[in-house]
Design an enzyme around this catalytic site. Structure first.
Site, PDB file in Angstrom:
ATOM      1  CB  THR A 158      -0.852  -4.093  -6.169  1.00 20.49           C
ATOM      2  OG1 THR A 158      -1.332  -5.098  -5.224  1.00 20.49           O
ATOM      3  CG2 THR A 158      -2.072  -3.861  -6.869  1.00 20.49           C
ATOM      4  CG  ASP A 159       5.920  -5.233  -6.957  1.00 21.50           C
ATOM      5  OD1 ASP A 159       6.103  -6.013  -5.755  1.00 21.50           O
ATOM      6  OD2 ASP A 159       6.758  -5.034  -7.912  1.00 21.50           O
ATOM      7  CE  LYS A 160       9.589  -3.476   0.181  1.00 17.16           C
ATOM      8  NZ  LYS A 160      10.861  -3.351   0.440  1.00 17.16           N
TER       9      LYS A 160
ATOM     10  CB  VAL B 258       1.117  -1.085  -4.622  1.00 10.94           C
ATOM     11  CG1 VAL B 258      -0.439  -0.513  -5.364  1.00 10.94           C
ATOM     12  CG2 VAL B 258       2.374  -0.557  -5.021  1.00 10.94           C
TER      13      VAL B 258
ATOM     14  CB  SER C 286       8.277  -2.348  -8.971  1.00 12.52           C
ATOM     15  OG  SER C 286       7.607  -3.354  -8.602  1.00 12.52           O
TER      16      SER C 286
END
Length: 401
Positions: A116-118, A120, A393
């Site tokens: 998982t990205d920033k 999330v 993202s």
């Protein structure tokens, strides 16, 4: 007589000296024995720690991603804090892994299921690793974690298990304010707007178009139209009934697929919003699967949550072999629901109210050209980049770890 007395005194002195030497030797031996025993006890304690069984396990994780630069740890970089930074620190402090394993995660065979990205969040992230199976392991790990990161479950798995490679599918949810679906020609107040049944039906009619295998090269920046890996299989996608939180109406979109590319989910949702609002024709979805480059808007990252990961093939093979449990979390569902209510949903709702990420992004839809292909798209993307990328993202980059 004098000689006999001197001999007796000498003999007595010799015996006393001999006794003193014996006592000294006994005391010395006693101290030596104590030292040996102490050293042995320390070695036993160290050996006991080393002998704690190391086993391959999976941990069920839930976390609120706000304030973190994603899940994956960047060893040697302290500039951007990640979820795994806090997790590894807790594993070391609780005694589950030695400190050098925290520095080199390959030593504990660590693997996350999805990156998982920033910003999330996750309600059902799974990581696999080798740990010392200490007593009260979950409690001890959680004692060293912040309250917005929790280990909710643990299961033993096979020695060669890899949480990323053994995963058949992933389910994500996307929570958004329903005013996002209001038609562009209607002047709506965000807190007053309520989604009607006809609009919800239209949303679900569009979302179901994504089911099956399609070429999603237009839904990521990483793949060309002829790249075989751009083809992805979507099992289901739908929007649930709306609900009100703090006077604002929200809805949750769920999508289950084998794997997702970077930005794919956010673009799938962004395109449906553009159609429902009247910016794009319904035919654009089918057109986006062709080789033509189509301008697909990317919805904000806020609201995206990794809900669940699926291990159906693994469960069929090992779940009932008498040695391992199926990787299902029925008993933990209540804890997952409580965590979402306490940490994930409030973060999404409060951030939306304060930062208006969806409202600001909706204002950028008018600059997209949904009728053109590659012509003019670069300028449009440049104009909308700042607003759409603020949230980071979506981190569905499952196949490029």
């Amino acid at each position: 007589m004098a000689e006999d007395l001197r001999a007796a005194v000498a003999s007595s002195t010799k015996r006393l000296n001999s006794s003193s030497e014996v006592v000294e030797r006994l005391e010395e031996n006693g101290h030596q024995n104590k030292r040996l025993k102490r050293d042995a006890d320390e070695e036993d304690a160290e050996d006991q720690s080393k002998k704690s069984p190391k086993r391959k396990i999976v941990l069920l994780m839930a976390y609120s991603g706000k304030g973190y630069h994603g899940m994956q740890r960047n060893v040697g970089s302290s500039q951007f804090k990640t979820i795994e930074d806090d997790l590894v620190s807790a594993l070391v402090q609780s005694g589950c892994i030695p400190e050098n394993h925290g520095e080199d995660m390959k030593k504990m065979s660590f693997q996350r299921c999805a990156r998982t990205d920033k910003g999330v969040s996750a309600a059902g992230q799974i990581v696999s690793l080798k740990v010392r199976l200490i007593d009260d392991i979950l409690e001890k790990i959680n004692n060293h974690l912040p309250s917005h990161i929790r280990i909710l479950g643990l299961k033993r798995v096979t020695g060669g298990f890899n949480s990323k490679n053994k995963c058949d599918a992933r389910t994500y949810s996307y929570m958004l304010p329903t005013f996002a679906f209001a038609h562009k020609d209607h002047d709506v107040q965000e807190e007053v707007y309520r989604l009607d049944k006809e609009t919800l039906a239209k949303v679900n009619k569009l979302l179901v178009c994504y089911k099956g295998t399609h070429n999603f090269h237009n839904f990521t920046s990483q793949k060309g139209p002829r790249d075989p890996s751009a083809k992805r299989y979507i099992m289901e996608m739908y929007c649930g009934e709306p609900f009100v939180r703090e006077n604002m109406e929200f809805a949750v979109i769920r999508v289950k697929g084998q794997s997702f590319m970077m930005h794919q989910i956010r673009k799938m949702i962004g395109l449906v919003i553009a159609i429902v609002k009247g910016y794009a024709a319904e035919s654009i979805i089918e057109r986006s699967w062709g080789e033509e480059k189509v301008d697909v808007p990317k919805a904000p990252g806020l609201g995206l949550v990794l809900e669940r990961v699926h291990f159906e093939k693994y469960n069929r093979r090992f779940g009932n072999d008498g040695l391992h449990e199926p990787l299902e979390w029925t008993e933990e569902e209540e804890k997952i629901a409580v965590f979402k209510e306490q940490y994930i949903y409030p973060t999404i709702i409060n951030t939306e109210r304060e930062e208006k990420s969806m409202a600001n992004w909706l204002n950028t839809l008018s600059i997209h050209d949904f009728n053109s292909s590659a012509v003019g798209m670069q300028a449009n993307n440049k104009n909308s980049k700042n607003s759409s990328d603020l949230e980071g993202s979506d981190g569905c980059d499952d196949d490029s770890d």
